[in-house]
Scaffold this motif. Structure first.
Motif, mmCIF file in Angstrom:
data_model
loop_
_atom_site.group_PDB
_atom_site.id
_atom_site.type_symbol
_atom_site.label_atom_id
_atom_site.label_comp_id
_atom_site.label_asym_id
_atom_site.label_seq_id
_atom_site.Cartn_x
_atom_site.Cartn_y
_atom_site.Cartn_z
ATOM 1 N N SER A 1 0.819 -1.212 0.000
ATOM 2 C CA SER A 1 0.000 0.000 0.000
ATOM 3 C C SER A 1 0.847 1.253 0.000
ATOM 4 C CB SER A 1 -0.916 0.014 1.231
ATOM 5 O OG SER A 1 -1.680 -1.165 1.339
ATOM 6 N N ALA A 2 2.111 1.133 0.416
ATOM 7 C CA ALA A 2 2.980 2.308 0.495
ATOM 8 C C ALA A 2 3.231 2.915 -0.877
ATOM 9 C CB ALA A 2 4.307 1.938 1.164
ATOM 10 N N ILE A 3 3.252 2.090 -1.919
ATOM 11 C CA ILE A 3 3.461 2.623 -3.267
ATOM 12 C C ILE A 3 2.292 3.526 -3.658
ATOM 13 C CG2 ILE A 3 3.687 2.024 -5.709
ATOM 14 C CD1 ILE A 3 6.159 1.294 -4.228
ATOM 15 N N TYR A 4 1.076 3.071 -3.367
ATOM 16 C CA TYR A 4 -0.107 3.881 -3.663
ATOM 17 C C TYR A 4 -0.121 5.135 -2.800
ATOM 18 C CZ TYR A 4 -5.022 5.200 -4.141
ATOM 19 O OH TYR A 4 -6.184 5.883 -4.367
ATOM 20 N N ALA A 5 0.223 4.996 -1.523
ATOM 21 C CA ALA A 5 0.271 6.157 -0.631
ATOM 22 C C ALA A 5 1.299 7.166 -1.114
ATOM 23 C CB ALA A 5 0.591 5.713 0.792
ATOM 24 N N SER A 6 2.449 6.673 -1.582
ATOM 25 C CA SER A 6 3.482 7.557 -2.099
ATOM 26 C C SER A 6 2.961 8.356 -3.291
ATOM 27 C CB SER A 6 4.715 6.755 -2.501
ATOM 28 O OG SER A 6 5.711 7.585 -3.052
ATOM 29 N N ARG A 7 2.196 7.703 -4.152
ATOM 30 C CA ARG A 7 1.628 8.397 -5.300
ATOM 31 C C ARG A 7 0.703 9.528 -4.857
ATOM 32 N NH1 ARG A 7 -2.139 4.844 -8.568
ATOM 33 N NH2 ARG A 7 -0.243 3.614 -8.771
ATOM 34 N N LEU A 8 -0.100 9.269 -3.826
ATOM 35 C CA LEU A 8 -1.015 10.293 -3.333
ATOM 36 C C LEU A 8 -0.254 11.485 -2.773
ATOM 37 C CD1 LEU A 8 -3.651 8.020 -1.549
ATOM 38 C CD2 LEU A 8 -3.838 9.088 -3.799
ATOM 39 N N TYR A 9 0.814 11.211 -2.019
ATOM 40 C CA TYR A 9 1.589 12.306 -1.430
ATOM 41 C C TYR A 9 2.351 13.085 -2.507
ATOM 42 C CZ TYR A 9 0.709 11.074 3.435
ATOM 43 O OH TYR A 9 0.112 10.861 4.646
ATOM 44 N N LEU A 10 2.946 12.381 -3.456
ATOM 45 C CA LEU A 10 3.673 13.072 -4.527
ATOM 46 C C LEU A 10 2.730 13.945 -5.352
ATOM 47 C CD1 LEU A 10 6.108 10.270 -5.742
ATOM 48 C CD2 LEU A 10 6.679 12.287 -4.393
ATOM 49 N N ASN A 11 1.524 13.443 -5.581
ATOM 50 C CA ASN A 11 0.537 14.235 -6.310
ATOM 51 C C ASN A 11 0.152 15.481 -5.515
ATOM 52 O OD1 ASN A 11 -1.413 14.569 -8.553
ATOM 53 N ND2 ASN A 11 -2.920 14.282 -6.933
ATOM 54 N N GLN A 12 0.064 15.328 -4.191
ATOM 55 C CA GLN A 12 -0.233 16.476 -3.343
ATOM 56 C C GLN A 12 0.911 17.496 -3.384
ATOM 57 O OE1 GLN A 12 -2.916 17.319 -1.896
ATOM 58 N NE2 GLN A 12 -2.233 19.008 -0.572
ATOM 59 N N TYR A 13 2.160 16.978 -3.362
ATOM 60 C CA TYR A 13 3.321 17.872 -3.450
ATOM 61 C C TYR A 13 3.303 18.672 -4.748
ATOM 62 C CZ TYR A 13 5.703 15.656 0.526
ATOM 63 O OH TYR A 13 6.054 15.209 1.763
#
Length: 342
Positions: A175-187
């Motif tokens: 799930s961390a890969i998906y979470a990373s995508r969400l955070y990078l998109n927020q950045y």
């Protein structure tokens, strides 16, 4: 401070046990956040919402919208559409109740401990030790969701703040890969300066990519989308990294291909090796879809998921590692597929 339970006391029993420490600073209100979620964490908005709704003793749950099928896997909230007061709360119902689900992020005031204390007293009166389906259970085991929220619903003391921002559970390492995508998109929206940009003489950047300033990236490497490169990482010539997290000190030798993978710190991937996993993303065509909590095994076989290399793992040159989990400090000698390598 880190406060550790002497035994598992449940989501409510834990904070009740440490209520004196939590209140020692004289806080008027405090947040409680589950650790296995990622989110924009709109804490300031929740504070402002509480000032506009209810009173100084009311509590706020962060909620979001899920699709009707997946909502059954979460705590479901029925709220007044005008006041947002929680009128009904059911944890993981067997039939559809509401599309608004509990995000596991709460704003409480000290009066929450009175309500948890009432549950504790009731548990003690019934049985200090009661035999449940899970074996012997302490009276101190209190669940915020089932024991407290269910009772508070409809009392005018519990409200839901619905967020349109991103939120996801993190129930597995994948799930961390998906979470990373969400955070990078927020950045990319709030802090674009944190993300790597295409520059002359630099690597090719596709989509949202984070590169730690101490990382060494060859100019012929291609990174992204959804890639996070940690401290002191070395990426060689011709390397391709996509949908992956590379933790500090790792080394990707020339012409490696890393897809849908978490590379543990101080791990090494040899030349021309391919390390690949299978994503378990939610349905991209459903804006309210959430990531499913996949079991590690299905029908006696390892469920295809992202590949995870533990710390200090060495992958030899010219091998393929597919849909596998490699525990720390392993030095592999050949290719693997759909395995947990102990």
């Amino acid at each position: 401070r880190y406060l550790q339970e002497y035994a598992a006391l449940g989501t409510g029993g834990g904070i009740y046990h440490f209520r004196d420490q939590i209140l020692s600073g004289g806080a008027e209100a405090f947040f409680v956040l589950n650790a296995d979620v990622c989110s924009e964490f709109p804490l300031q908005e929740m504070l402002e919402f509480r000032q506009q709704h209810g009173n100084m003793h009311s509590f706020v749950i962060l909620g979001t919208t899920a699709n009707r099928t997946q909502a059954l896997n979460y705590g479901c909230i029925v709220a007044n559409t005008d006041t947002q007061e929680v009128q009904h709360y059911v944890e993981k119902p067997s039939t559809f109740v509401s599309e608004i689900i509990n995000c596991g992020i709460y704003l409480f005031t000290p009066t929450i401990f009175q309500h948890i204390g009432e549950v504790f007293q009731r548990n003690q009166q019934e049985l200090v030790l009661e035999e449940s389906s899970n074996g012997w259970q302490r009276a101190e085991v209190i669940r915020l969701e089932q024991d407290v929220f269910t009772a508070l619903a409809g009392s005018g003391k519990l409200y839901v703040y619905k967020t349109d921002g991103f939120w996801s559970q993190i129930k597995s390492a994948g799930s961390a890969i998906y979470a990373s995508r969400l955070y990078l998109n927020q950045y990319s929206k709030s802090h674009p300066e944190r993300l790597a940009q295409n520059k002359p003489g630099g690597p090719v950047i596709r989509g949202n990519v984070y590169i730690h300033p101490t990382a060494s990236i060859d100019s012929t490497a291609v990174l992204g989308p959804n890639v996070s490169i940690g401290e002191g990482v070395t990426v060689g010539a011709g390397v391709r990294v996509r949908e992956s997290i590379v933790l500090h000190g790792a080394s990707l030798h020339d012409h490696t291909c890393v897809l849908n993978t978490i590379v543990g710190w101080d791990s090494t991937i040899g030349r021309w090796a391919r390390v690949e996993g299978t994503p378990s993303d939610p349905n991209p065509n459903d804006p309210y879809a959430k990531i499913d909590s996949e079991t590690l095994f299905r029908d006696g076989r390892l469920t295809p998921s992202i590949t995870i290399l533990g710390c200090s793992v060495t992958i030899p040159a010219e091998v393929v590692i597919l849909n596998s989990i490699v525990l720390p400090h392993k030095e592999l000698s050949r290719s693997y597929k759909n395995q947990i390598i102990l």
